[in-house]
Design a protein around this motif. Structure first.
Motif, short mmCIF file in Angstrom:
data_model
loop_
_atom_site.label_atom_id
_atom_site.label_comp_id
_atom_site.label_asym_id
_atom_site.label_seq_id
_atom_site.Cartn_x
_atom_site.Cartn_y
_atom_site.Cartn_z
N LYS A 1 -1.92 6.89 3.76
CA LYS A 1 -3.24 6.28 3.52
C LYS A 1 -3.71 6.54 2.11
O LYS A 1 -4.26 5.65 1.45
N HIS A 2 -3.48 7.76 1.63
CA HIS A 2 -3.87 8.09 0.26
C HIS A 2 -3.12 7.20 -0.73
O HIS A 2 -3.72 6.69 -1.67
N HIS A 3 -1.84 7.02 -0.49
CA HIS A 3 -1.03 6.16 -1.37
C HIS A 3 -1.54 4.72 -1.32
O HIS A 3 -1.63 4.06 -2.37
N GLU A 4 -1.87 4.21 -0.13
CA GLU A 4 -2.41 2.86 0.00
C GLU A 4 -3.73 2.73 -0.76
O GLU A 4 -3.96 1.72 -1.43
N HIS A 5 -4.57 3.74 -0.67
CA HIS A 5 -5.85 3.70 -1.39
C HIS A 5 -5.62 3.70 -2.90
O HIS A 5 -6.33 3.00 -3.63
N GLU A 6 -4.65 4.47 -3.34
CA GLU A 6 -4.32 4.49 -4.76
C GLU A 6 -3.88 3.09 -5.22
O GLU A 6 -4.31 2.60 -6.27
N ASP A 7 -3.02 2.45 -4.44
CA ASP A 7 -2.55 1.10 -4.78
C ASP A 7 -3.69 0.10 -4.79
O ASP A 7 -3.79 -0.74 -5.69
N THR A 8 -4.56 0.18 -3.79
CA THR A 8 -5.70 -0.74 -3.70
C THR A 8 -6.62 -0.55 -4.90
O THR A 8 -7.09 -1.53 -5.49
N PHE A 9 -6.86 0.70 -5.26
CA PHE A 9 -7.72 0.97 -6.40
C PHE A 9 -7.09 0.43 -7.69
O PHE A 9 -7.78 -0.16 -8.53
N ALA A 10 -5.80 0.63 -7.85
CA ALA A 10 -5.11 0.13 -9.06
C ALA A 10 -5.18 -1.39 -9.13
O ALA A 10 -5.42 -1.96 -10.20
N GLU A 11 -5.01 -2.06 -7.99
CA GLU A 11 -5.08 -3.52 -7.96
C GLU A 11 -6.50 -4.00 -8.29
O GLU A 11 -6.68 -4.95 -9.05
N ALA A 12 -7.50 -3.33 -7.73
CA ALA A 12 -8.88 -3.69 -8.03
C ALA A 12 -9.18 -3.49 -9.52
O ALA A 12 -9.86 -4.31 -10.14
#
Length: 141
Positions: free
Chosen positions: A91-102
């Motif tokens: 989940k932490h990794h997914e949040h990191e990816d989502t933040f980078a995309e945003a």
């Protein structure tokens, strides 16, 4: 309108604080869980040893009935905790990816906005009358 650098600094600071807090809480919970697990394991081992001493003639039965199933339960709890840790990391990794995309999308929108502003700024000196300014304003909308 807020300056982009201010927004970026505050978002980065907020993100760092949130993940720092999450990491700190996780470390505390993990440490406490490990301590509780070891303490419980020691207590159970002592209880089992005491029961075995009382039932020396039934030693094989007691070990099969109490010790082995309890060891399996403890092992299942450890495995469940490990799965929980993996899920949290994912989940932490997914949040990191989502933040980078945003962040990438915000950069794209900012670049489009800056290009539009530059285009309008270049057209402003060309407008000599109020009608031309109004026309430029309508096209900008």
């Amino acid at each position: 309108m807020l300056p982009m650098t201010w927004v970026q600094e505050n978002l980065s600071d907020l993100r760092s604080k949130v993940f720092g807090f999450h990491h700190q809480e996780f470390a505390q919970l993990h440490t406490k869980a490990e301590e509780d697990l070891h303490r419980g394991e020691e207590d159970l081992s002592q209880q089992l040893d005491e029961r075995l001493r009382r039932h020396v003639n039934r030693k094989g039965e007691v070990q099969v009935e109490w010790y082995q199933p309890r060891a399996n339960i403890l092992e299942r709890h450890r495995q469940k905790f490990q799965r929980h840790l993996l899920q949290t990391a994912e989940k932490h990794h997914e949040h990191e990816d989502t933040f980078a995309e945003a962040h990438r999308q915000i950069e794209q929108y900012k670049n489009i906005y800056v290009a539009t502003l530059q285009d309008l700024a270049e057209k402003m000196p060309e407008a000599k009358s109020l009608a031309q300014l109004t026309s430029t304003e309508r096209r900008a909308k």
